[in-house]
Design a protein around this motif. Structure first.
Motif, PDB file in Angstrom:
ATOM      1  N   MET A  83       4.818  -9.886   1.388  1.00 44.51           N
ATOM      2  CA  MET A  83       5.103  -8.712   2.212  1.00 44.51           C
ATOM      3  C   MET A  83       5.508  -7.523   1.356  1.00 44.51           C
ATOM      4  O   MET A  83       5.123  -6.382   1.624  1.00 44.51           O
ATOM      5  CB  MET A  83       6.208  -9.044   3.214  1.00 44.51           C
ATOM      6  CG  MET A  83       5.784 -10.023   4.296  1.00 44.51           C
ATOM      7  SD  MET A  83       7.105 -10.353   5.478  1.00 44.51           S
ATOM      8  CE  MET A  83       7.296  -8.740   6.218  1.00 44.51           C
ATOM      9  N   LYS A  84       6.278  -7.797   0.317  1.00 49.66           N
ATOM     10  CA  LYS A  84       6.716  -6.724  -0.577  1.00 49.66           C
ATOM     11  C   LYS A  84       5.536  -6.114  -1.318  1.00 49.66           C
ATOM     12  O   LYS A  84       5.435  -4.886  -1.461  1.00 49.66           O
ATOM     13  CB  LYS A  84       7.746  -7.275  -1.569  1.00 49.66           C
ATOM     14  CG  LYS A  84       8.396  -6.220  -2.448  1.00 49.66           C
ATOM     15  CD  LYS A  84       9.472  -6.828  -3.322  1.00 49.66           C
ATOM     16  CE  LYS A  84      10.129  -5.756  -4.196  1.00 49.66           C
ATOM     17  NZ  LYS A  84      11.191  -6.342  -5.049  1.00 49.66           N
ATOM     18  N   LYS A  85       4.617  -6.967  -1.780  1.00 51.05           N
ATOM     19  CA  LYS A  85       3.442  -6.460  -2.488  1.00 51.05           C
ATOM     20  C   LYS A  85       2.545  -5.648  -1.561  1.00 51.05           C
ATOM     21  O   LYS A  85       1.993  -4.623  -1.956  1.00 51.05           O
ATOM     22  CB  LYS A  85       2.662  -7.631  -3.089  1.00 51.05           C
ATOM     23  CG  LYS A  85       3.325  -8.268  -4.294  1.00 51.05           C
ATOM     24  CD  LYS A  85       2.498  -9.419  -4.833  1.00 51.05           C
ATOM     25  CE  LYS A  85       3.167 -10.059  -6.050  1.00 51.05           C
ATOM     26  NZ  LYS A  85       2.368 -11.202  -6.570  1.00 51.05           N
ATOM     27  N   LYS A  86       2.399  -6.113  -0.325  1.00 47.27           N
ATOM     28  CA  LYS A  86       1.562  -5.384   0.631  1.00 47.27           C
ATOM     29  C   LYS A  86       2.149  -4.006   0.921  1.00 47.27           C
ATOM     30  O   LYS A  86       1.433  -3.006   0.969  1.00 47.27           O
ATOM     31  CB  LYS A  86       1.437  -6.187   1.923  1.00 47.27           C
ATOM     32  CG  LYS A  86       0.526  -5.534   2.942  1.00 47.27           C
ATOM     33  CD  LYS A  86       0.385  -6.401   4.184  1.00 47.27           C
ATOM     34  CE  LYS A  86      -0.529  -5.731   5.202  1.00 47.27           C
ATOM     35  NZ  LYS A  86      -0.679  -6.554   6.428  1.00 47.27           N
ATOM     36  N   PRO A  99      13.708 -17.883   8.782  1.00 50.09           N
ATOM     37  CA  PRO A  99      13.733 -17.091   7.540  1.00 50.09           C
ATOM     38  C   PRO A  99      12.456 -17.308   6.735  1.00 50.09           C
ATOM     39  O   PRO A  99      11.937 -18.421   6.661  1.00 50.09           O
ATOM     40  CB  PRO A  99      14.972 -17.636   6.807  1.00 50.09           C
ATOM     41  CG  PRO A  99      15.212 -18.989   7.404  1.00 50.09           C
ATOM     42  CD  PRO A  99      14.765 -18.903   8.834  1.00 50.09           C
ATOM     43  N   LEU A 100      11.947 -16.210   6.153  1.00 49.88           N
ATOM     44  CA  LEU A 100      10.720 -16.284   5.381  1.00 49.88           C
ATOM     45  C   LEU A 100      10.980 -16.952   4.040  1.00 49.88           C
ATOM     46  O   LEU A 100      12.062 -16.827   3.464  1.00 49.88           O
ATOM     47  CB  LEU A 100      10.149 -14.879   5.166  1.00 49.88           C
ATOM     48  CG  LEU A 100       9.701 -14.124   6.414  1.00 49.88           C
ATOM     49  CD1 LEU A 100       9.289 -12.713   6.042  1.00 49.88           C
ATOM     50  CD2 LEU A 100       8.557 -14.843   7.110  1.00 49.88           C
ATOM     51  N   SER A 101       9.961 -17.617   3.551  1.00 49.38           N
ATOM     52  CA  SER A 101      10.065 -18.227   2.237  1.00 49.38           C
ATOM     53  C   SER A 101       9.999 -17.136   1.167  1.00 49.38           C
ATOM     54  O   SER A 101       9.629 -15.992   1.437  1.00 49.38           O
ATOM     55  CB  SER A 101       8.925 -19.231   2.033  1.00 49.38           C
ATOM     56  OG  SER A 101       7.678 -18.566   2.062  1.00 49.38           O
ATOM     57  N   LYS A 102      10.326 -17.518  -0.034  1.00 54.53           N
ATOM     58  CA  LYS A 102      10.317 -16.555  -1.140  1.00 54.53           C
ATOM     59  C   LYS A 102       8.915 -16.019  -1.381  1.00 54.53           C
ATOM     60  O   LYS A 102       8.730 -14.817  -1.618  1.00 54.53           O
ATOM     61  CB  LYS A 102      10.853 -17.228  -2.408  1.00 54.53           C
ATOM     62  CG  LYS A 102      10.967 -16.283  -3.594  1.00 54.53           C
ATOM     63  CD  LYS A 102      11.571 -16.985  -4.795  1.00 54.53           C
ATOM     64  CE  LYS A 102      11.686 -16.036  -5.987  1.00 54.53           C
ATOM     65  NZ  LYS A 102      12.273 -16.716  -7.164  1.00 54.53           N
ATOM     66  N   HIS A 123       4.082  -2.331  -1.033  1.00 59.54           N
ATOM     67  CA  HIS A 123       3.956  -1.527  -2.253  1.00 59.54           C
ATOM     68  C   HIS A 123       2.541  -0.976  -2.386  1.00 59.54           C
ATOM     69  O   HIS A 123       2.345   0.174  -2.791  1.00 59.54           O
ATOM     70  CB  HIS A 123       4.310  -2.383  -3.473  1.00 59.54           C
ATOM     71  CG  HIS A 123       4.322  -1.616  -4.763  1.00 59.54           C
ATOM     72  ND1 HIS A 123       5.257  -0.652  -5.044  1.00 59.54           N
ATOM     73  CD2 HIS A 123       3.487  -1.665  -5.841  1.00 59.54           C
ATOM     74  CE1 HIS A 123       5.030  -0.133  -6.232  1.00 59.54           C
ATOM     75  NE2 HIS A 123       3.961  -0.735  -6.737  1.00 59.54           N
ATOM     76  N   ARG A 124       1.529  -1.810  -2.040  1.00 59.38           N
ATOM     77  CA  ARG A 124       0.133  -1.360  -2.126  1.00 59.38           C
ATOM     78  C   ARG A 124      -0.125  -0.189  -1.195  1.00 59.38           C
ATOM     79  O   ARG A 124      -0.834   0.750  -1.548  1.00 59.38           O
ATOM     80  CB  ARG A 124      -0.821  -2.506  -1.766  1.00 59.38           C
ATOM     81  CG  ARG A 124      -0.966  -3.579  -2.819  1.00 59.38           C
ATOM     82  CD  ARG A 124      -2.201  -4.404  -2.563  1.00 59.38           C
ATOM     83  NE  ARG A 124      -2.207  -5.018  -1.244  1.00 59.38           N
ATOM     84  CZ  ARG A 124      -1.760  -6.240  -0.992  1.00 59.38           C
ATOM     85  NH1 ARG A 124      -1.260  -6.980  -1.978  1.00 59.38           N
ATOM     86  NH2 ARG A 124      -1.809  -6.736   0.229  1.00 59.38           N
ATOM     87  N   ASN A 125       0.447  -0.229  -0.002  1.00 56.97           N
ATOM     88  CA  ASN A 125       0.187   0.807   0.986  1.00 56.97           C
ATOM     89  C   ASN A 125       1.161   1.972   0.909  1.00 56.97           C
ATOM     90  O   ASN A 125       1.061   2.896   1.715  1.00 56.97           O
ATOM     91  CB  ASN A 125       0.211   0.202   2.390  1.00 56.97           C
ATOM     92  CG  ASN A 125      -0.973  -0.718   2.641  1.00 56.97           C
ATOM     93  OD1 ASN A 125      -2.000  -0.602   1.980  1.00 56.97           O
ATOM     94  ND2 ASN A 125      -0.828  -1.623   3.576  1.00 56.97           N
ATOM     95  N   ARG A 126       2.112   1.910  -0.024  1.00 55.79           N
ATOM     96  CA  ARG A 126       3.006   3.068  -0.189  1.00 55.79           C
ATOM     97  C   ARG A 126       2.304   4.178  -0.947  1.00 55.79           C
ATOM     98  O   ARG A 126       2.592   5.354  -0.745  1.00 55.79           O
ATOM     99  CB  ARG A 126       4.282   2.641  -0.914  1.00 55.79           C
ATOM    100  CG  ARG A 126       5.137   3.825  -1.336  1.00 55.79           C
ATOM    101  CD  ARG A 126       6.607   3.531  -1.274  1.00 55.79           C
ATOM    102  NE  ARG A 126       7.416   4.619  -1.794  1.00 55.79           N
ATOM    103  CZ  ARG A 126       7.691   5.728  -1.122  1.00 55.79           C
ATOM    104  NH1 ARG A 126       7.215   5.917   0.082  1.00 55.79           N
ATOM    105  NH2 ARG A 126       8.444   6.678  -1.660  1.00 55.79           N
ATOM    106  N   TYR A 127       1.354   3.842  -1.800  1.00 57.29           N
ATOM    107  CA  TYR A 127       0.598   4.825  -2.576  1.00 57.29           C
ATOM    108  C   TYR A 127      -0.826   4.878  -2.029  1.00 57.29           C
ATOM    109  O   TYR A 127      -1.545   3.870  -2.050  1.00 57.29           O
ATOM    110  CB  TYR A 127       0.577   4.445  -4.052  1.00 57.29           C
ATOM    111  CG  TYR A 127       1.926   4.525  -4.721  1.00 57.29           C
ATOM    112  CD1 TYR A 127       2.290   5.628  -5.495  1.00 57.29           C
ATOM    113  CD2 TYR A 127       2.852   3.498  -4.576  1.00 57.29           C
ATOM    114  CE1 TYR A 127       3.533   5.700  -6.103  1.00 57.29           C
ATOM    115  CE2 TYR A 127       4.095   3.562  -5.179  1.00 57.29           C
ATOM    116  CZ  TYR A 127       4.429   4.670  -5.937  1.00 57.29           C
ATOM    117  OH  TYR A 127       5.668   4.739  -6.534  1.00 57.29           O
ATOM    118  N   LEU A 128      -1.228   6.056  -1.549  1.00 53.03           N
ATOM    119  CA  LEU A 128      -2.563   6.238  -0.975  1.00 53.03           C
ATOM    120  C   LEU A 128      -3.286   7.364  -1.694  1.00 53.03           C
ATOM    121  O   LEU A 128      -2.689   8.402  -2.003  1.00 53.03           O
ATOM    122  CB  LEU A 128      -2.469   6.555   0.519  1.00 53.03           C
ATOM    123  CG  LEU A 128      -1.727   5.544   1.404  1.00 53.03           C
ATOM    124  CD1 LEU A 128      -1.745   6.015   2.854  1.00 53.03           C
ATOM    125  CD2 LEU A 128      -2.337   4.164   1.277  1.00 53.03           C
ATOM    126  N   ALA A 129      -4.563   7.147  -1.953  1.00 50.94           N
ATOM    127  CA  ALA A 129      -5.388   8.181  -2.586  1.00 50.94           C
ATOM    128  C   ALA A 129      -6.377   8.720  -1.560  1.00 50.94           C
ATOM    129  O   ALA A 129      -6.964   7.952  -0.789  1.00 50.94           O
ATOM    130  CB  ALA A 129      -6.142   7.605  -3.786  1.00 50.94           C
TER     131      ALA A 129
END
Length: 289
Positions: free
Chosen positions: A107-110, A98-101, A112-118
């Motif tokens: 992973m969540k931030k990454k 299991p991944l640490s917090k 989120h960063r790649n969900r929005y593309l310009a």
């Protein structure tokens, strides 16, 4: 029994014992002599015995004590088979752990960063007097401005106007560019399921000959509250929007599609909260009509 009789009996017993010992030793010597001729041990036999003993030493119960085995505890507990496939087991173990917090947050931030593309495109002119647009360069960045794609595209028609003063494109830039279909396919895969940010994206999508879901588009030239604030409800230029919202000056000379894509993303980031609330309100109103 008198003393004389006891002495005679003692001497008789001793003589019998001596005779018995001598006879047994003679028999033993004969046996040894005979055995030495029959049981000659060959070197091959010794080698086989040595090999068997070595195999017995190697076949031992694995050390399943974690403290005693140290870092090799996992392999020891699994035996020789575990050691043989250690690489695959390590990979599976890494997946199952299991991944640490903090790792989950990264992973969540990454994601989120790649969900929005310009995206921004540079075009050259084709046809009569270069009036028609043709894709020459396409750039895509993520939410923090990291470049995910930046490619020049080989011309599919004769270029009649490179529009260098605005597009920044020169003949050598696109002469060795990539095939249009390959670049188009990369863009489609990259944008699939993402929120697309940009300025006047209708032109970029048209020159790429692709579509994107309307509800996943954030076009800075069509966000009405921003247009009212900056240009009295008229369509503002990206240069004017960037100066008004970000306080940055762009497009002072030749345009750069990476710079323009980052500017559009910066504008969206600055007003993203209000923008999403605005869209949610519009969707809510449409559901009630």
């Amino acid at each position: 029994m008198s003393a004389t009789q006891r002495q005679k009996q003692f001497d008789l017993n001793r003589s019998r014992a001596n005779n018995l010992a001598s006879s047994s030793s003679g028999t033993g010597n004969n046996n040894n002599t005979t055995g030495s001729t029959k049981n000659v041990v060959s070197p091959q036999h010794n080698q086989r015995k040595l090999q068997t003993s070595m195999e017995r030493l190697q076949v031992q119960q694995p050390n399943t004590s974690r403290r005693a085995a140290g870092s090799n505890w996992t392999a020891a507990a699994g035996g020789g088979a575990a050691a043989a496939g250690s690489e695959n087991q390590d990979a599976k173990a890494a997946e199952s752990v299991p991944l640490s917090k903090s790792a989950r947050m990264r992973m969540k931030k990454k994601a989120h960063r790649n969900r929005y593309l310009a995206m921004d495109c540079e075009m050259v002119g084709v046809g009569y007097n270069g009036q028609d647009d043709m894709l020459a360069r396409v750039s895509i960045v993520n939410r923090v401005g990291h470049v995910l794609l930046d490619k020049y595209v080989k011309p599919r028609m004769e270029v009649t106007d490179y529009r260098t003063s605005v597009s920044g494109i020169r003949p050598q830039d696109i002469a060795n560019g990539e095939d249009f279909a390959a670049v188009q396919n990369e863009v489609v895969k990259l944008l699939h399921g993402r929120i697309l940010v940009g300025h006047a994206l209708g032109n970029d999508l048209a020159v790429l000959s692709i579509r994107h879901p309307f509800h996943d588009i954030r076009d800075t030239s069509r966000y009405k509250p921003l247009c009212k604030l900056v240009s009295n409800a008229h369509t503002p230029s990206l240069k004017r929007l960037t100066m008004a919202v970000l306080g940055q000056e762009i497009q002072t000379g030749e345009h750069n599609s990476v710079e323009d894509a980052r500017a559009a993303m910066g504008i969206y980031n600055r007003v993203a909260g209000d923008w999403e609330k605005y869209l949610e309100k519009k969707r809510h109103q449409q559901q009630h009509y």
